[in-house]
Design a protein around this motif. Structure first.
Motif, PDB file in Angstrom:
ATOM      1  N   ARG A 106       3.130  -2.517   2.979  1.00 28.62           N
ATOM      2  CA  ARG A 106       2.159  -3.587   3.177  1.00 28.62           C
ATOM      3  C   ARG A 106       0.841  -3.030   3.724  1.00 28.62           C
ATOM      4  O   ARG A 106      -0.247  -3.413   3.274  1.00 28.62           O
ATOM      5  N   GLU A 107       0.941  -2.146   4.710  1.00 29.38           N
ATOM      6  CA  GLU A 107      -0.262  -1.586   5.320  1.00 29.38           C
ATOM      7  C   GLU A 107      -1.099  -0.825   4.304  1.00 29.38           C
ATOM      8  O   GLU A 107      -2.328  -0.960   4.256  1.00 29.38           O
ATOM      9  N   ALA A 108      -0.437  -0.012   3.471  1.00 28.41           N
ATOM     10  CA  ALA A 108      -1.171   0.775   2.470  1.00 28.41           C
ATOM     11  C   ALA A 108      -1.825  -0.127   1.433  1.00 28.41           C
ATOM     12  O   ALA A 108      -2.987   0.088   1.047  1.00 28.41           O
ATOM     13  N   MET A 109      -1.123  -1.149   0.972  1.00 30.05           N
ATOM     14  CA  MET A 109      -1.686  -2.056  -0.032  1.00 30.05           C
ATOM     15  C   MET A 109      -2.855  -2.868   0.529  1.00 30.05           C
ATOM     16  O   MET A 109      -3.867  -3.071  -0.145  1.00 30.05           O
ATOM     17  N   THR A 110      -2.709  -3.329   1.778  1.00 29.51           N
ATOM     18  CA  THR A 110      -3.796  -4.080   2.412  1.00 29.51           C
ATOM     19  C   THR A 110      -5.052  -3.230   2.509  1.00 29.51           C
ATOM     20  O   THR A 110      -6.168  -3.704   2.246  1.00 29.51           O
ATOM     21  N   GLU A 111      -4.880  -1.964   2.879  1.00 28.75           N
ATOM     22  CA  GLU A 111      -6.029  -1.059   3.009  1.00 28.75           C
ATOM     23  C   GLU A 111      -6.615  -0.701   1.644  1.00 28.75           C
ATOM     24  O   GLU A 111      -7.843  -0.695   1.470  1.00 28.75           O
ATOM     25  N   ALA A 112      -5.763  -0.402   0.683  1.00 28.23           N
ATOM     26  CA  ALA A 112      -6.245   0.065  -0.619  1.00 28.23           C
ATOM     27  C   ALA A 112      -6.888  -1.049  -1.438  1.00 28.23           C
ATOM     28  O   ALA A 112      -7.881  -0.825  -2.143  1.00 28.23           O
ATOM     29  N   GLY A 155       4.228  -7.261  -8.893  1.00 28.53           N
ATOM     30  CA  GLY A 155       5.197  -6.281  -9.354  1.00 28.53           C
ATOM     31  C   GLY A 155       6.148  -5.827  -8.272  1.00 28.53           C
ATOM     32  O   GLY A 155       6.237  -6.409  -7.187  1.00 28.53           O
ATOM     33  N   TYR A 156       6.877  -4.756  -8.581  1.00 27.95           N
ATOM     34  CA  TYR A 156       7.818  -4.166  -7.635  1.00 27.95           C
ATOM     35  C   TYR A 156       7.049  -3.684  -6.409  1.00 27.95           C
ATOM     36  O   TYR A 156       5.995  -3.045  -6.528  1.00 27.95           O
ATOM     37  N   ALA A 157       7.591  -3.949  -5.229  1.00 29.79           N
ATOM     38  CA  ALA A 157       6.905  -3.527  -4.006  1.00 29.79           C
ATOM     39  C   ALA A 157       6.675  -2.026  -3.996  1.00 29.79           C
ATOM     40  O   ALA A 157       5.594  -1.546  -3.618  1.00 29.79           O
ATOM     41  N   SER A 158       7.675  -1.251  -4.420  1.00 31.11           N
ATOM     42  CA  SER A 158       7.539   0.205  -4.389  1.00 31.11           C
ATOM     43  C   SER A 158       6.498   0.699  -5.384  1.00 31.11           C
ATOM     44  O   SER A 158       5.732   1.622  -5.095  1.00 31.11           O
ATOM     45  N   GLY A 159       6.427   0.091  -6.567  1.00 27.45           N
ATOM     46  CA  GLY A 159       5.438   0.504  -7.554  1.00 27.45           C
ATOM     47  C   GLY A 159       4.022   0.187  -7.112  1.00 27.45           C
ATOM     48  O   GLY A 159       3.107   1.010  -7.255  1.00 27.45           O
ATOM     49  N   CYS A 160       3.817  -1.025  -6.574  1.00 23.18           N
ATOM     50  CA  CYS A 160       2.482  -1.395  -6.074  1.00 23.18           C
ATOM     51  C   CYS A 160       2.067  -0.477  -4.927  1.00 23.18           C
ATOM     52  O   CYS A 160       0.895  -0.095  -4.806  1.00 23.18           O
ATOM     53  N   TYR A 161       3.055  -0.120  -4.088  1.00 21.30           N
ATOM     54  CA  TYR A 161       2.757   0.779  -2.968  1.00 21.30           C
ATOM     55  C   TYR A 161       2.322   2.159  -3.472  1.00 21.30           C
ATOM     56  O   TYR A 161       1.356   2.742  -2.944  1.00 21.30           O
ATOM     57  N   LEU A 162       3.009   2.699  -4.475  1.00 28.04           N
ATOM     58  CA  LEU A 162       2.660   4.028  -4.965  1.00 28.04           C
ATOM     59  C   LEU A 162       1.249   4.045  -5.541  1.00 28.04           C
ATOM     60  O   LEU A 162       0.511   5.032  -5.367  1.00 28.04           O
ATOM     61  N   LEU A 163       0.845   2.984  -6.215  1.00 32.30           N
ATOM     62  CA  LEU A 163      -0.533   2.892  -6.691  1.00 32.30           C
ATOM     63  C   LEU A 163      -1.514   2.864  -5.526  1.00 32.30           C
ATOM     64  O   LEU A 163      -2.540   3.560  -5.532  1.00 32.30           O
ATOM     65  N   ALA A 164      -1.188   2.059  -4.509  1.00 30.05           N
ATOM     66  CA  ALA A 164      -2.057   1.969  -3.330  1.00 30.05           C
ATOM     67  C   ALA A 164      -2.144   3.306  -2.617  1.00 30.05           C
ATOM     68  O   ALA A 164      -3.238   3.748  -2.217  1.00 30.05           O
ATOM     69  N   ARG A 165      -1.008   3.956  -2.469  1.00 34.75           N
ATOM     70  CA  ARG A 165      -0.978   5.237  -1.764  1.00 34.75           C
ATOM     71  C   ARG A 165      -1.811   6.287  -2.505  1.00 34.75           C
ATOM     72  O   ARG A 165      -2.533   7.078  -1.885  1.00 34.75           O
ATOM     73  N   ARG A 166      -1.728   6.264  -3.846  1.00 39.91           N
ATOM     74  CA  ARG A 166      -2.501   7.219  -4.632  1.00 39.91           C
ATOM     75  C   ARG A 166      -4.003   6.955  -4.488  1.00 39.91           C
ATOM     76  O   ARG A 166      -4.803   7.892  -4.389  1.00 39.91           O
ATOM     77  N   LEU A 167      -4.384   5.687  -4.482  1.00 41.94           N
ATOM     78  CA  LEU A 167      -5.793   5.340  -4.261  1.00 41.94           C
ATOM     79  C   LEU A 167      -6.296   5.903  -2.936  1.00 41.94           C
ATOM     80  O   LEU A 167      -7.369   6.525  -2.872  1.00 41.94           O
ATOM     81  N   LEU A 168      -5.516   5.670  -1.879  1.00 39.64           N
ATOM     82  CA  LEU A 168      -5.935   6.122  -0.549  1.00 39.64           C
ATOM     83  C   LEU A 168      -5.976   7.643  -0.473  1.00 39.64           C
ATOM     84  O   LEU A 168      -6.868   8.212   0.165  1.00 39.64           O
ATOM     85  N   ASP A 169      -5.026   8.307  -1.114  1.00 37.79           N
ATOM     86  CA  ASP A 169      -5.018   9.772  -1.118  1.00 37.79           C
ATOM     87  C   ASP A 169      -6.268  10.323  -1.802  1.00 37.79           C
ATOM     88  O   ASP A 169      -6.734  11.424  -1.474  1.00 37.79           O
ATOM     89  N   ARG A 170      -6.798   9.574  -2.747  1.00 40.82           N
ATOM     90  CA  ARG A 170      -8.026   9.978  -3.448  1.00 40.82           C
ATOM     91  C   ARG A 170      -9.284   9.519  -2.719  1.00 40.82           C
ATOM     92  O   ARG A 170     -10.400   9.757  -3.190  1.00 40.82           O
ATOM     93  N   GLY A 171      -9.107   8.844  -1.574  1.00 39.58           N
ATOM     94  CA  GLY A 171     -10.246   8.356  -0.814  1.00 39.58           C
ATOM     95  C   GLY A 171     -10.939   7.175  -1.463  1.00 39.58           C
ATOM     96  O   GLY A 171     -12.142   6.967  -1.273  1.00 39.58           O
ATOM     97  N   GLU A 172     -10.177   6.367  -2.224  1.00 38.49           N
ATOM     98  CA  GLU A 172     -10.757   5.260  -2.966  1.00 38.49           C
ATOM     99  C   GLU A 172     -10.095   3.941  -2.573  1.00 38.49           C
ATOM    100  O   GLU A 172      -9.037   3.923  -1.944  1.00 38.49           O
ATOM    101  N   THR A 173     -10.723   2.838  -2.961  1.00 37.31           N
ATOM    102  CA  THR A 173     -10.150   1.500  -2.832  1.00 37.31           C
ATOM    103  C   THR A 173     -10.452   0.728  -4.104  1.00 37.31           C
ATOM    104  O   THR A 173     -11.318   1.128  -4.897  1.00 37.31           O
ATOM    105  N   TYR A 174      -9.749  -0.394  -4.293  1.00 35.55           N
ATOM    106  CA  TYR A 174     -10.011  -1.266  -5.435  1.00 35.55           C
ATOM    107  C   TYR A 174      -9.772  -2.704  -4.978  1.00 35.55           C
ATOM    108  O   TYR A 174      -8.642  -3.070  -4.659  1.00 35.55           O
TER     109      TYR A 174
END
Length: 328
Positions: A126-132, A90-109
């Motif tokens: 990229r860093e946020a998505m790789t981590e999340a 998907g869109y880089a910005s949309g995928c990032y926002l999902l990843a960022r929200r996961l990390l803010d909640r202390g979660e990964t998938y």
């Protein structure tokens, strides 16, 4: 302008997508995909944008990117887990926002890969998505007209151009060939005989690598080494310098905990307004002053920089994020 493709060209486009998926290590036809971008459709009509929409075959989950508030993102994450996706595209910005929200909640998938396109993939995305998501991120470059397309491989050292279908070039503002460094990207498409595009200006600035260069992945396609932003995503300083969006994320690079998201507005008076969404370590006066100073130092300019703190930065109507906005 309206672009026309025939059945043969549609097959070429699908082959490019297959190559991209193969480079990322996912199976385009067997793995379950969540698509994060645009506005989902259901039964031929626009669907609601605050929940996931399943494809008729039930192997694709579409998450719209036009209303990504925290509440909507939380609902998307529930849909993602319930669906059991193997990879995300998907869109880089949309995928990032999902990843960022996961990390803010202390979660990964965990996912096999994230495949991004349509808007700019910044290093912090990229860093946020790789981590999340615990996987690699593979970017794709293209346009609606598909005049010049390229895919990122596991080496992450640029994007392999689909050289079977196009002849890419870089030119200066006068249309003269640029032998090295960043220039305006133009391309001649070799496959779309229904509507040939010859030395077509795609609207982006970038740099091309040498022919037949070795890549650790084993491929030898010419690479698109970097993108410096669209022609309409350029900041102009009072000193006459033109700076693309690929460089303008640098002032925020070491302030990830203080800045969650950012957007540049070049005002009609020539000055800059930098909109930021506060991060968890945000300190209003100190962060805003440091950012304004960092932008001026990065641009090597006395340009006026105002910092505006906002709750969120809205996307455009198509769900894409615009990093630089130029006021007329």
């Amino acid at each position: 302008m309206e672009f026309v493709f025939d059945a043969r060209m549609d097959g070429v486009r699908r082959a490019h997508w297959w190559r991209w998926s193969d480079m990322a290590g996912v199976d385009l036809y067997r793995d379950r995909m969540v698509y994060c971008g645009g506005i989902p459709y259901q039964g031929g009509r626009r669907a609601v944008v605050d929940r996931g929409v399943l494809s008729p075959t039930r192997d694709r989950l579409h998450l719209g990117t036009t209303k990504m508030t925290d509440a909507v993102l939380d609902r998307f994450l529930k849909d993602l887990r319930r669906f059991g996706a193997d990879y995300m595209r998907g869109y880089a910005s949309g995928c990032y926002l999902l990843a960022r929200r996961l990390l803010d909640r202390g979660e990964t998938y965990p996912l096999k890969a994230v495949l991004t396109s349509s808007d700019t993939l910044y290093p912090q995305y990229r860093e946020a998505m790789t981590e999340a998501f615990g996987c690699g991120v593979f970017d794709h470059y293209g346009q609606n007209e598909d005049s010049l397309t390229a895919n990122e491989c596991v080496a992450h050292t640029g994007m392999h151009i689909n050289v079977e279908s196009c002849i890419p070039e870089t030119v200066d503002d006068a249309g003269e060939s640029v032998q090295a460094g960043v220039g305006r990207l133009v391309s001649t498409h070799l496959m779309n005989t229904t509507m040939p595009l010859i030395r077509y200006a795609v609207g982006d600035r970038g740099e091309l690598g040498p022919f037949d260069a070795d890549c650790p992945c084993g491929r030898h396609h010419q690479k698109l080494l970097n993108l410096d932003g669209r022609d309409d995503e350029i900041i102009e300083t009072p000193e006459g310098a033109r700076v693309g969006c690929g460089s303008l994320n640098q002032p925020m690079k070491h302030m990830a905990g203080q800045v969650g998201a950012s957007q540049y507005i070049q005002r009609a008076d020539g000055g800059l307004t930098l909109r930021i969404v506060p991060g968890p370590d945000f300190q209003k006066d100190a962060t805003c002053a440091a950012l304004a100073r960092a932008v001026q130092e990065h641009l090597e300019s006395a340009i006026a920089v105002d910092v505006e703190v906002v709750d969120r930065i809205p996307t455009r109507p198509n769900g894409k994020f615009q990093f630089i906005v130029r006021e007329s």
